[in-house]
Design a protein around this motif. Structure first.
Motif, PDB file in Angstrom:
ATOM      1  N   ALA A  25      32.577  55.995  40.475  1.00 35.32           N
ATOM      2  CA  ALA A  25      32.757  54.655  41.036  1.00 35.32           C
ATOM      3  C   ALA A  25      32.287  53.572  40.064  1.00 35.32           C
ATOM      4  O   ALA A  25      32.850  52.475  40.031  1.00 35.32           O
ATOM      5  CB  ALA A  25      32.003  54.538  42.356  1.00 35.32           C
ATOM      6  N   SER A  26      31.283  53.882  39.263  1.00 33.60           N
ATOM      7  CA  SER A  26      30.774  52.918  38.283  1.00 33.60           C
ATOM      8  C   SER A  26      31.862  52.466  37.320  1.00 33.60           C
ATOM      9  O   SER A  26      31.907  51.300  36.921  1.00 33.60           O
ATOM     10  CB  SER A  26      29.631  53.528  37.474  1.00 33.60           C
ATOM     11  OG  SER A  26      28.498  53.684  38.283  1.00 33.60           O
ATOM     12  N   LYS A  27      32.727  53.389  36.956  1.00 33.94           N
ATOM     13  CA  LYS A  27      33.822  53.050  36.038  1.00 33.94           C
ATOM     14  C   LYS A  27      34.796  52.078  36.696  1.00 33.94           C
ATOM     15  O   LYS A  27      35.334  51.190  36.032  1.00 33.94           O
ATOM     16  CB  LYS A  27      34.524  54.321  35.584  1.00 33.94           C
ATOM     17  CG  LYS A  27      33.638  55.193  34.730  1.00 33.94           C
ATOM     18  CD  LYS A  27      34.294  56.502  34.389  1.00 33.94           C
ATOM     19  CE  LYS A  27      33.299  57.380  33.625  1.00 33.94           C
ATOM     20  NZ  LYS A  27      33.768  58.717  33.401  1.00 33.94           N
ATOM     21  N   ILE A  28      35.004  52.235  37.983  1.00 35.10           N
ATOM     22  CA  ILE A  28      35.894  51.329  38.720  1.00 35.10           C
ATOM     23  C   ILE A  28      35.252  49.952  38.829  1.00 35.10           C
ATOM     24  O   ILE A  28      35.887  48.929  38.546  1.00 35.10           O
ATOM     25  CB  ILE A  28      36.233  51.895  40.114  1.00 35.10           C
ATOM     26  CG1 ILE A  28      36.998  53.202  39.964  1.00 35.10           C
ATOM     27  CG2 ILE A  28      37.004  50.877  40.944  1.00 35.10           C
ATOM     28  CD1 ILE A  28      37.142  53.995  41.245  1.00 35.10           C
ATOM     29  N   ILE A  29      33.987  49.923  39.230  1.00 33.04           N
ATOM     30  CA  ILE A  29      33.280  48.646  39.362  1.00 33.04           C
ATOM     31  C   ILE A  29      33.291  47.889  38.034  1.00 33.04           C
ATOM     32  O   ILE A  29      33.591  46.694  37.982  1.00 33.04           O
ATOM     33  CB  ILE A  29      31.829  48.873  39.842  1.00 33.04           C
ATOM     34  CG1 ILE A  29      31.806  49.439  41.260  1.00 33.04           C
ATOM     35  CG2 ILE A  29      31.015  47.570  39.771  1.00 33.04           C
ATOM     36  CD1 ILE A  29      30.436  49.928  41.702  1.00 33.04           C
ATOM     37  N   SER A  30      32.958  48.587  36.966  1.00 32.49           N
ATOM     38  CA  SER A  30      32.834  47.915  35.676  1.00 32.49           C
ATOM     39  C   SER A  30      34.168  47.444  35.091  1.00 32.49           C
ATOM     40  O   SER A  30      34.184  46.644  34.167  1.00 32.49           O
ATOM     41  CB  SER A  30      32.118  48.820  34.668  1.00 32.49           C
ATOM     42  OG  SER A  30      32.855  49.987  34.425  1.00 32.49           O
ATOM     43  N   SER A  31      35.271  47.905  35.654  1.00 29.36           N
ATOM     44  CA  SER A  31      36.584  47.471  35.173  1.00 29.36           C
ATOM     45  C   SER A  31      37.108  46.231  35.900  1.00 29.36           C
ATOM     46  O   SER A  31      38.146  45.695  35.534  1.00 29.36           O
ATOM     47  CB  SER A  31      37.605  48.607  35.327  1.00 29.36           C
ATOM     48  OG  SER A  31      37.927  48.806  36.693  1.00 29.36           O
ATOM     49  N   MET A  32      36.376  45.756  36.909  1.00 29.70           N
ATOM     50  CA  MET A  32      36.844  44.639  37.712  1.00 29.70           C
ATOM     51  C   MET A  32      36.662  43.311  36.986  1.00 29.70           C
ATOM     52  O   MET A  32      35.725  43.127  36.209  1.00 29.70           O
ATOM     53  CB  MET A  32      36.085  44.594  39.050  1.00 29.70           C
ATOM     54  CG  MET A  32      36.223  45.863  39.890  1.00 29.70           C
ATOM     55  SD  MET A  32      37.916  46.347  40.258  1.00 29.70           S
ATOM     56  CE  MET A  32      38.463  44.993  41.238  1.00 29.70           C
ATOM     57  N   SER A  33      37.562  42.379  37.260  1.00 32.67           N
ATOM     58  CA  SER A  33      37.490  41.048  36.679  1.00 32.67           C
ATOM     59  C   SER A  33      36.201  40.353  37.111  1.00 32.67           C
ATOM     60  O   SER A  33      35.823  40.398  38.284  1.00 32.67           O
ATOM     61  CB  SER A  33      38.695  40.229  37.143  1.00 32.67           C
ATOM     62  OG  SER A  33      38.625  38.926  36.626  1.00 32.67           O
ATOM     63  N   GLY A  34      35.523  39.746  36.166  1.00 34.80           N
ATOM     64  CA  GLY A  34      34.304  39.010  36.472  1.00 34.80           C
ATOM     65  C   GLY A  34      33.042  39.852  36.484  1.00 34.80           C
ATOM     66  O   GLY A  34      31.945  39.331  36.650  1.00 34.80           O
ATOM     67  N   TYR A  35      33.184  41.147  36.287  1.00 33.39           N
ATOM     68  CA  TYR A  35      32.035  42.046  36.263  1.00 33.39           C
ATOM     69  C   TYR A  35      31.175  41.748  35.041  1.00 33.39           C
ATOM     70  O   TYR A  35      31.687  41.551  33.943  1.00 33.39           O
ATOM     71  CB  TYR A  35      32.528  43.496  36.213  1.00 33.39           C
ATOM     72  CG  TYR A  35      31.466  44.509  35.862  1.00 33.39           C
ATOM     73  CD1 TYR A  35      30.662  45.049  36.849  1.00 33.39           C
ATOM     74  CD2 TYR A  35      31.266  44.920  34.553  1.00 33.39           C
ATOM     75  CE1 TYR A  35      29.687  45.983  36.540  1.00 33.39           C
ATOM     76  CE2 TYR A  35      30.295  45.853  34.230  1.00 33.39           C
ATOM     77  CZ  TYR A  35      29.507  46.382  35.229  1.00 33.39           C
ATOM     78  OH  TYR A  35      28.550  47.305  34.913  1.00 33.39           O
ATOM     79  N   ILE A  36      29.854  41.721  35.243  1.00 31.01           N
ATOM     80  CA  ILE A  36      28.922  41.544  34.132  1.00 31.01           C
ATOM     81  C   ILE A  36      28.175  42.857  33.873  1.00 31.01           C
ATOM     82  O   ILE A  36      28.224  43.398  32.781  1.00 31.01           O
ATOM     83  CB  ILE A  36      27.933  40.398  34.401  1.00 31.01           C
ATOM     84  CG1 ILE A  36      28.700  39.076  34.538  1.00 31.01           C
ATOM     85  CG2 ILE A  36      26.878  40.321  33.300  1.00 31.01           C
ATOM     86  CD1 ILE A  36      27.871  37.905  34.990  1.00 31.01           C
ATOM     87  N   LYS A  37      27.469  43.344  34.882  1.00 33.23           N
ATOM     88  CA  LYS A  37      26.738  44.608  34.750  1.00 33.23           C
ATOM     89  C   LYS A  37      26.320  45.080  36.139  1.00 33.23           C
ATOM     90  O   LYS A  37      26.436  44.333  37.112  1.00 33.23           O
ATOM     91  CB  LYS A  37      25.504  44.464  33.860  1.00 33.23           C
ATOM     92  CG  LYS A  37      24.401  43.597  34.443  1.00 33.23           C
ATOM     93  CD  LYS A  37      23.192  43.558  33.524  1.00 33.23           C
ATOM     94  CE  LYS A  37      22.061  42.730  34.155  1.00 33.23           C
ATOM     95  NZ  LYS A  37      20.840  42.768  33.356  1.00 33.23           N
TER      96      LYS A  37
END
Length: 67
Positions: A25-37
């Protein structure tokens, strides 16, 4: 910058499975627009509780883009 805080309670005995699944899931979260960390922290007092912290550039990135 927006900080999302999610308190997660996992069924006891499923913590290891959750952590493996969260790695995906971390890979999905980190690929989202506006994601920082993001960070996933495990509670030392209750091993089935976690806090997920996700930093976003804007509220819209969190509320619209990620949903």
């Amino acid at each position: 910058m927006i900080l999302e805080i999610a308190n997660l309670t996992i069924k006891s005995g499923k913590e290891s499975e959750f952590e493996k699944t969260f790695a995906v899931a971390s890979k999905i979260i980190s690929s989202m627009s506006g994601y920082i960390k993001h960070e996933l922290q495990r509670c030392i007092e209750h091993h089935n509780r976690y806090v997920l912290l996700v930093w976003w550039q804007t509220v819209a990135d969190h509320e619209i883009g990620f949903r």
